[in-house]
Design a protein around this motif. Structure first.
Motif, PDB file in Angstrom:
ATOM      1  N   THR A   1      38.218  35.984  40.308  1.00 31.82           N
ATOM      2  CA  THR A   1      37.761  37.082  41.146  1.00 31.82           C
ATOM      3  C   THR A   1      38.939  37.795  41.807  1.00 31.82           C
ATOM      4  O   THR A   1      38.987  39.023  41.860  1.00 31.82           O
ATOM      5  N   LEU A   2      39.893  37.030  42.306  1.00 30.99           N
ATOM      6  CA  LEU A   2      41.068  37.642  42.928  1.00 30.99           C
ATOM      7  C   LEU A   2      41.880  38.442  41.912  1.00 30.99           C
ATOM      8  O   LEU A   2      42.394  39.513  42.231  1.00 30.99           O
ATOM      9  N   CYS A   3      41.982  37.953  40.704  1.00 35.70           N
ATOM     10  CA  CYS A   3      42.700  38.698  39.662  1.00 35.70           C
ATOM     11  C   CYS A   3      41.983  39.998  39.313  1.00 35.70           C
ATOM     12  O   CYS A   3      42.624  41.019  39.072  1.00 35.70           O
ATOM     13  N   LEU A   4      40.654  39.959  39.285  1.00 36.21           N
ATOM     14  CA  LEU A   4      39.895  41.180  39.023  1.00 36.21           C
ATOM     15  C   LEU A   4      40.100  42.209  40.127  1.00 36.21           C
ATOM     16  O   LEU A   4      40.223  43.413  39.858  1.00 36.21           O
ATOM     17  N   ILE A   5      40.159  41.763  41.363  1.00 40.21           N
ATOM     18  CA  ILE A   5      40.378  42.678  42.481  1.00 40.21           C
ATOM     19  C   ILE A   5      41.730  43.355  42.349  1.00 40.21           C
ATOM     20  O   ILE A   5      41.858  44.573  42.500  1.00 40.21           O
ATOM     21  N   LEU A   6      42.763  42.574  42.055  1.00 43.07           N
ATOM     22  CA  LEU A   6      44.103  43.154  41.938  1.00 43.07           C
ATOM     23  C   LEU A   6      44.242  44.051  40.713  1.00 43.07           C
ATOM     24  O   LEU A   6      44.849  45.115  40.778  1.00 43.07           O
ATOM     25  N   SER A   7      43.678  43.639  39.591  1.00 44.71           N
ATOM     26  CA  SER A   7      43.816  44.435  38.380  1.00 44.71           C
ATOM     27  C   SER A   7      43.037  45.743  38.474  1.00 44.71           C
ATOM     28  O   SER A   7      43.437  46.748  37.894  1.00 44.71           O
ATOM     29  N   ARG A   8      41.932  45.741  39.212  1.00 44.45           N
ATOM     30  CA  ARG A   8      41.154  46.964  39.382  1.00 44.45           C
ATOM     31  C   ARG A   8      41.993  48.048  40.046  1.00 44.45           C
ATOM     32  O   ARG A   8      42.057  49.179  39.578  1.00 44.45           O
TER      33      ARG A   8
ATOM     34  N   LEU B   1      45.218  53.024  42.154  1.00 49.51           N
ATOM     35  CA  LEU B   1      44.909  53.142  43.574  1.00 49.51           C
ATOM     36  C   LEU B   1      45.665  52.055  44.327  1.00 49.51           C
ATOM     37  O   LEU B   1      45.354  50.886  44.218  1.00 49.51           O
ATOM     38  N   ARG B   2      46.644  52.457  45.078  1.00 43.83           N
ATOM     39  CA  ARG B   2      47.430  51.492  45.847  1.00 43.83           C
ATOM     40  C   ARG B   2      47.072  51.637  47.311  1.00 43.83           C
ATOM     41  O   ARG B   2      47.645  52.455  48.016  1.00 43.83           O
ATOM     42  N   GLN B   3      46.105  50.891  47.750  1.00 38.55           N
ATOM     43  CA  GLN B   3      45.700  50.891  49.143  1.00 38.55           C
ATOM     44  C   GLN B   3      45.944  49.481  49.674  1.00 38.55           C
ATOM     45  O   GLN B   3      45.138  48.578  49.473  1.00 38.55           O
ATOM     46  N   ARG B   4      47.061  49.314  50.319  1.00 40.81           N
ATOM     47  CA  ARG B   4      47.497  47.989  50.764  1.00 40.81           C
ATOM     48  C   ARG B   4      46.481  47.298  51.664  1.00 40.81           C
ATOM     49  O   ARG B   4      46.185  46.137  51.500  1.00 40.81           O
ATOM     50  N   ARG B   5      45.978  48.019  52.638  1.00 43.31           N
ATOM     51  CA  ARG B   5      45.070  47.388  53.599  1.00 43.31           C
ATOM     52  C   ARG B   5      43.769  46.955  52.946  1.00 43.31           C
ATOM     53  O   ARG B   5      43.234  45.897  53.254  1.00 43.31           O
ATOM     54  N   VAL B   6      43.275  47.762  52.027  1.00 42.93           N
ATOM     55  CA  VAL B   6      42.040  47.405  51.329  1.00 42.93           C
ATOM     56  C   VAL B   6      42.284  46.182  50.456  1.00 42.93           C
ATOM     57  O   VAL B   6      41.474  45.254  50.423  1.00 42.93           O
TER      58      VAL B   6
END
Length: 52
Positions: free
Chosen positions: A11-18, A24-29
């Protein structure tokens, strides 16, 4: 235990790869999503670790 941890890591990999795939580079999100994912993974995995 392995299945639970692979679900969390996947799940964490999917979040980062998305965000990387769409550019879209939104650090806080991203940090918020990772924090929620890691906290949820810890809460799911904690009973398994304590019982084992």
């Amino acid at each position: 235990m392995l299945m639970i941890m692979s679900l969390v890591v996947g799940t964490l990999c999917l979040i980062l790869s998305r965000s990387l795939f769409h550019g879209l580079r939104q650090r806080r999100v991203e940090q918020a999503q990772l924090g929620i994912g890691l906290t949820g993974g810890a809460l799911v995995g904690l009973p398994v670790v304590v019982v084992a």
